[in-house]
Design an enzyme around this catalytic site. Structure first.
Site, PDB file in Angstrom:
ATOM      1  N   VAL A 175       5.324  -7.970  -2.206  1.00  0.00           N
ATOM      2  CA  VAL A 175       4.335  -9.585  -2.501  1.00  0.00           C
ATOM      3  C   VAL A 175       2.892  -9.396  -1.847  1.00  0.00           C
ATOM      4  O   VAL A 175       2.535  -8.846  -0.737  1.00  0.00           O
ATOM      5  CB  VAL A 175       4.761 -10.312  -1.827  1.00  0.00           C
ATOM      6  CG1 VAL A 175       4.256 -11.562  -2.095  1.00  0.00           C
ATOM      7  CG2 VAL A 175       6.494 -10.715  -2.244  1.00  0.00           C
ATOM      8  N   ILE A 176       1.994  -9.685  -2.459  1.00  0.00           N
ATOM      9  CA  ILE A 176       0.675  -9.444  -2.134  1.00  0.00           C
ATOM     10  C   ILE A 176      -0.479 -10.554  -2.276  1.00  0.00           C
ATOM     11  O   ILE A 176      -0.130 -11.027  -2.961  1.00  0.00           O
ATOM     12  CB  ILE A 176      -0.520  -8.240  -2.610  1.00  0.00           C
ATOM     13  CG1 ILE A 176      -0.018  -7.025  -2.766  1.00  0.00           C
ATOM     14  CG2 ILE A 176      -2.080  -8.417  -2.059  1.00  0.00           C
ATOM     15  CD1 ILE A 176      -0.480  -5.674  -3.466  1.00  0.00           C
ATOM     16  N   ILE A 177      -0.562 -11.475  -0.920  1.00  0.00           N
ATOM     17  CA  ILE A 177      -1.238 -13.079  -1.267  1.00  0.00           C
ATOM     18  C   ILE A 177      -2.541 -13.052  -0.760  1.00  0.00           C
ATOM     19  O   ILE A 177      -2.903 -12.331   0.432  1.00  0.00           O
ATOM     20  CB  ILE A 177      -0.115 -13.853  -0.095  1.00  0.00           C
ATOM     21  CG1 ILE A 177       1.231 -13.926  -0.602  1.00  0.00           C
ATOM     22  CG2 ILE A 177      -0.720 -15.314  -0.839  1.00  0.00           C
ATOM     23  CD1 ILE A 177       2.569 -14.938   0.353  1.00  0.00           C
ATOM     24  N   HIS A 208      -9.421  -8.396   2.011  1.00  0.00           N
ATOM     25  CA  HIS A 208      -8.096  -6.919   1.638  1.00  0.00           C
ATOM     26  C   HIS A 208      -7.430  -7.540   0.776  1.00  0.00           C
ATOM     27  O   HIS A 208      -6.827  -6.237   0.365  1.00  0.00           O
ATOM     28  CB  HIS A 208      -7.646  -7.499   3.055  1.00  0.00           C
ATOM     29  CG  HIS A 208      -6.392  -6.786   3.258  1.00  0.00           C
ATOM     30  ND1 HIS A 208      -6.780  -5.030   3.901  1.00  0.00           N
ATOM     31  CD2 HIS A 208      -5.582  -6.739   3.212  1.00  0.00           C
ATOM     32  CE1 HIS A 208      -5.385  -4.454   4.328  1.00  0.00           C
ATOM     33  NE2 HIS A 208      -4.840  -5.439   3.413  1.00  0.00           N
ATOM     34  N   ARG A 213       7.260 -16.920  -8.276  1.00  0.00           N
ATOM     35  CA  ARG A 213       7.394 -16.015  -9.452  1.00  0.00           C
ATOM     36  C   ARG A 213       8.249 -15.618  -8.625  1.00  0.00           C
ATOM     37  O   ARG A 213       8.932 -14.557  -9.349  1.00  0.00           O
ATOM     38  CB  ARG A 213       5.888 -15.399  -9.537  1.00  0.00           C
ATOM     39  CG  ARG A 213       4.687 -15.924 -10.146  1.00  0.00           C
ATOM     40  CD  ARG A 213       3.654 -15.253  -9.693  1.00  0.00           C
ATOM     41  NE  ARG A 213       2.283 -16.001 -10.747  1.00  0.00           N
ATOM     42  CZ  ARG A 213       1.510 -17.250 -10.398  1.00  0.00           C
ATOM     43  NH1 ARG A 213       2.696 -18.206  -9.836  1.00  0.00           N
ATOM     44  NH2 ARG A 213       0.659 -17.744 -11.837  1.00  0.00           N
ATOM     45  N   SER A 257      -7.762 -14.354   3.582  1.00  0.00           N
ATOM     46  CA  SER A 257      -9.221 -15.532   3.571  1.00  0.00           C
ATOM     47  C   SER A 257     -10.438 -13.118   3.938  1.00  0.00           C
ATOM     48  O   SER A 257     -11.860 -13.898   3.738  1.00  0.00           O
ATOM     49  CB  SER A 257      -9.888 -15.851   4.982  1.00  0.00           C
ATOM     50  OG  SER A 257      -9.714 -15.110   6.266  1.00  0.00           O
ATOM     51  N   PHE A 273       6.444  -2.333 -12.850  1.00  0.00           N
ATOM     52  CA  PHE A 273       5.289  -3.555 -11.992  1.00  0.00           C
ATOM     53  C   PHE A 273       6.365  -4.299 -11.194  1.00  0.00           C
ATOM     54  O   PHE A 273       5.700  -4.978 -12.508  1.00  0.00           O
ATOM     55  CB  PHE A 273       4.215  -2.996 -12.064  1.00  0.00           C
ATOM     56  CG  PHE A 273       3.219  -3.857 -11.132  1.00  0.00           C
ATOM     57  CD1 PHE A 273       2.882  -2.503 -10.261  1.00  0.00           C
ATOM     58  CD2 PHE A 273       2.910  -4.776 -11.102  1.00  0.00           C
ATOM     59  CE1 PHE A 273       1.612  -2.799  -9.108  1.00  0.00           C
ATOM     60  CE2 PHE A 273       1.616  -5.430 -10.483  1.00  0.00           C
ATOM     61  CZ  PHE A 273       1.428  -4.667  -9.595  1.00  0.00           C
ATOM     62  N   PHE A 303       1.129  -1.104  -0.190  1.00  0.00           N
ATOM     63  CA  PHE A 303       0.114  -0.132   0.310  1.00  0.00           C
ATOM     64  C   PHE A 303       0.655   1.118   0.100  1.00  0.00           C
ATOM     65  O   PHE A 303       0.408   2.409  -0.656  1.00  0.00           O
ATOM     66  CB  PHE A 303      -1.121   0.075   1.083  1.00  0.00           C
ATOM     67  CG  PHE A 303      -2.410   1.122   0.916  1.00  0.00           C
ATOM     68  CD1 PHE A 303      -3.166   1.155   0.200  1.00  0.00           C
ATOM     69  CD2 PHE A 303      -1.354   2.214   2.004  1.00  0.00           C
ATOM     70  CE1 PHE A 303      -4.017   2.146   0.587  1.00  0.00           C
ATOM     71  CE2 PHE A 303      -2.845   3.646   1.768  1.00  0.00           C
ATOM     72  CZ  PHE A 303      -3.876   2.883   0.600  1.00  0.00           C
ATOM     73  N   GLU A 304       2.407   1.594   0.348  1.00  0.00           N
ATOM     74  CA  GLU A 304       2.980   2.125   0.754  1.00  0.00           C
ATOM     75  C   GLU A 304       3.743   2.443  -1.198  1.00  0.00           C
ATOM     76  O   GLU A 304       4.416   3.311  -0.757  1.00  0.00           O
ATOM     77  CB  GLU A 304       3.697   2.506   2.031  1.00  0.00           C
ATOM     78  CG  GLU A 304       2.802   2.708   3.982  1.00  0.00           C
ATOM     79  CD  GLU A 304       2.231   1.108   3.754  1.00  0.00           C
ATOM     80  OE1 GLU A 304       1.300   0.965   4.467  1.00  0.00           O
ATOM     81  OE2 GLU A 304       2.518  -0.281   3.078  1.00  0.00           O
TER      82      GLU A 304
END
Length: 155
Positions: free
Chosen positions: A82-84, A90, A129, A87, A115, A59-60
């Site tokens: 890294v965004i995983i 978010h 990845r 549940s 990116f 986010f930053e």
């Protein structure tokens, strides 16, 4: 009549890079950093031409990338994170905002911003990845940055 084609080349010599890296999921993010640095060095750049700015998470990234871009010190910025998926919703919000924010910084500042943020369903995909089965997206982002700087220099 022959159409003149202009494109960037993969030569990192004399390019100043800023890596803007989210620390969240850092054990995977560090592999992206290693891939980006490897790419830059393999294409004629050096570690002396790279600065790394670490922020808490994805986010930053846009905020730090914009501040770095406005400094005028760098020819290209490579955002890595890294965004995983978890549940909750978010993931969707965070991935969308990070992506839009980084794109907006590139448009606002006209500094090439690559990116290299992974958005994956699970940790296994993220690991794939970051240097195993699916290549290294940090390396790929650095290639994009190199090519874009060299394209910009021809415009």
């Amino acid at each position: 009549m022959q159409v003149k084609q202009i494109e960037g080349v993969l030569n990192a010599k004399d390019i100043r890079f800023a890596l803007v890296v989210g620390r969240f999921n850092d054990f995977i993010g560090q592999k992206l950093v290693e891939g980006a640095i490897d790419c830059i060095c393999r294409h004629g750049g050096s570690e002396e031409c790279i600065a790394m700015y670490r922020c808490p998470g994805a986010f930053e990234l846009p905020m730090v990338a914009k501040k770095v871009a406005l400094s005028g010190k760098y020819d290209a910025i490579i955002t890595l994170g890294v965004i995983i998926r978890g549940s909750t919703p978010h993931f969707d919000v965070l991935a969308a905002e990070a992506t839009k924010g980084i794109a907006q910084v590139a448009l606002d500042t006209m500094v090439p911003i690559a990116f290299g943020v992974l958005t994956t369903e699970n940790i296994e995909q993220a690991i794939e990845r970051a240097g195993t089965k699916a290549g290294n997206k940090g390396f790929d982002a650095a290639m994009t940055a190199i090519e874009m700087v060299n394209l910009y220099r021809q415009i």
